[in-house]
Write an enzyme that holds these catalytic residues in place. Sequence first.
Site, PDB file in Angstrom:
ATOM      1  N   GLN B 124       0.806  -1.044   0.244  1.00  0.00           N
ATOM      2  CA  GLN B 124      -0.325   0.227  -0.017  1.00  0.00           C
ATOM      3  C   GLN B 124       0.320   1.444  -0.518  1.00  0.00           C
ATOM      4  O   GLN B 124       1.883   1.396   0.972  1.00  0.00           O
ATOM      5  CB  GLN B 124      -0.967  -0.391   1.728  1.00  0.00           C
ATOM      6  N   SER B 127       1.188   6.936   2.235  1.00  0.00           N
ATOM      7  CA  SER B 127       1.912   7.639   3.443  1.00  0.00           C
ATOM      8  C   SER B 127       2.892   8.349   3.407  1.00  0.00           C
ATOM      9  O   SER B 127       3.965   7.781   1.773  1.00  0.00           O
ATOM     10  CB  SER B 127       2.257   6.938   5.336  1.00  0.00           C
ATOM     11  N   GLU B 242     -10.791  -0.744   8.373  1.00  0.00           N
ATOM     12  CA  GLU B 242      -9.456  -1.393   8.597  1.00  0.00           C
ATOM     13  C   GLU B 242      -9.451  -1.121  10.010  1.00  0.00           C
ATOM     14  O   GLU B 242      -9.074  -1.995  11.499  1.00  0.00           O
ATOM     15  CB  GLU B 242      -8.365  -0.973   7.788  1.00  0.00           C
TER      16      GLU B 242
END
Lengths: 355, 397
Positions: B124, B127, B242
């Site tokens: 993923q 950030s 999540e």
Amino acid sequence: MQFGLSEEQILLQDNVKRFLNDNASLDHVRKYAEGESDANIWAGLSELGVAALLIPEEHGGIGMTPLDAAIVAECLGNNVAPGPFLGSAVMAPTALIASGGDHGELLGELAAGTHRVGIAFGEAIKRRNDAGIQVSNGVMNGTSLFAFDAVADSYLVADQNKHLYLVSASDTGLTRTVLTTVDKTRQTVELTYKDVAATCISTQVSVFETTLDIGRVMLAADTLGAAQDMLDQAVDYAKQREQFNRPIASFQAVKHMCAEMAASLEPCRSMVWFAAHALADLPDEARATACHTKAHLSEVGKAIAKTSTEVHGGMGFTDLVGLHYWFKRIGANRQWLGAPEHVRHEAAVLQGLVA
Amino acid sequence: MDLSFGSEYDEFRAEVQNFLANNAHKAPKGNDLRGDTAKDWQKLLIENGYTARTIPKEFGGFGAEPDILKSRIIAEEFSNARVNTGLGGQGISMLVPTLLEMGTQEQKEQFIRPTIHGEMIWCQGYSEPGAGSDLASLTTSAVLEGDEWVVNGQKIWTSTAHIADWIFCLVRTEPDAPKHKGISFLLFDMKTPGIEIRPLVDMTGAANFNETFYTDVRVPKHQIVGERGQGWQVANAILGHERETLAPANTAQTRINALIELMKTDTADGERLIDNPVYRDRLMKVQGQVMAMRFNELRVLSARLNPGQDAGLSRMITKLEGTELRHELEGLAIDVMGEIGLAYEDNPHLRNSGSWQREYMYFLGLIIGGGTSQIQKNIISERGLDMPREPKIEKSR
């Protein structure tokens, strides 16, 4: 599967809330704290069926569950309302019913709200050196501390063996002295017994335990209500109070205090529901859950009592906003019927964790 | 109040128990994402509907109707039996639900089946060094040149990037739009030229995270989920979910039971740790907190089953309370063990394979990751308690 309140229970909650908002506002609470009788409010609550909640229909009650009682206790805590609910509507009926004895007449009077039974359990939970009682041949001598409901018509007294006795408040050998505590919303008394006639209600430890368990869950529910109100008051105050040209509710320092209160309190609601439900339906889990619920609510309540007062700044410390009634109520609930360390020890004993 | 699941569910529970009794020995023991044992086990679980349960058959799932109670029973029974629940990772837990909700038919067909079967591992790319709590300020850019996006920038906390086949990545495609409206959600192959991966060792000693660098990485134009500039909504479609599942109460329950066992067997000065009244009181305090979170989770479950029921703040607080509680629980175990609580890695005096120290640190990571505790408190106060936002400070130019 449904974990929560039924429509009927939400209705009960609304009714009790409405009554208390009309009859137990802060102005009323101040009067009770100064010594005004709580007879009217108890009569009003009894009309709503609160006194009869746990008493079977055959004795004039409405035969509801501990969860219904916990809902009422939460409402009472919310308004820091006075009255003999814990003793007369919950613990005394529970003991009388669990004893299996023939107490139809007394239960009928309790259900009508015309007789009040106080509770003196200190001896059986943790006796202090200032107290101690002896019973022989139906005669009681000695002293109980911090019995609750100062104007009860009779008292349910537990001795060191966890045997339960009923004594009449009008017995000439019984002296009742008000014990001043920080909590002015509910008075406690010292009872001294000099050859007082004591009717044995039960010699089974289980009857004492069942009575104690439900009392603890009700105190936890009372703290839930009081802590929720302290949180609500803190949030409302923070939104109104302006400093540095903005509401203090917009400062993260203040918001985070409120979020911490909310985050710690929200699981408490589920815990009180479960604990109350377990009393009637999950006997294997009921006792330890009651202990944990009493302890956990005491800890969370204590932190919220402090934090909410701080959010109010200097006003929180004054008598003007009256927040201290909630602070003290939560403090009293923490000490009554076993303080947190004590009940956690009991929880450990119940799980066989103590050698 | 009705805590029973009903007889239909009792039968289902018996089925799951029966499956576990006959098949648990086939489950992988470690956490190997690519091993054959893990893939075979995953296949068996999908065939029986114990994972990928509601994913349609056409995309390789089991294709069952959503049933919250059955999912709960599966989780409970696997947890009780301490059996591996199948493959995890961000592809399965985040990308697949995102594609099911926002992906095109082609994307669903191309990616879901290999992902849930462990043949396609994802990382993923959210950030960035300058975009943590304020994720929407991310600056990794993608510029359309012909039929390709050209990606440039840097990501951080890219879990499993070193073993991932593909990445789902948030990039800025509309530099002139307001920050939440200029982001797009791209998918691309980690073997594309221009990607550099540097491992980031965390405090536990593991290197699951990475810093990843992107220099003129060329991505086919159609590998976008949702429209241009819709990336923020695409990413947020499942972020809340999540958070709720980061620190489930039944795992906390398993851990406190393990701690009780440890305290009953370990001794100090010949005395069982549990016989020390101070340690025991702390244990009971945490046990009470775990209990409260378990009941809170029951309320969340009930509110999902009974749409009329008010869940209050019960869902919003689970990430904050759950992760803080686990950190405290694991830390208590370290405290009660004294010096042995320090044991780590190859120390011969390890208890429970060194999991207490590892989880103690890992949960500090989870207190920070997935929205820090402070961000959670902002969410609870602003959305839960209706308190005003902090006034915005205009960016100086």
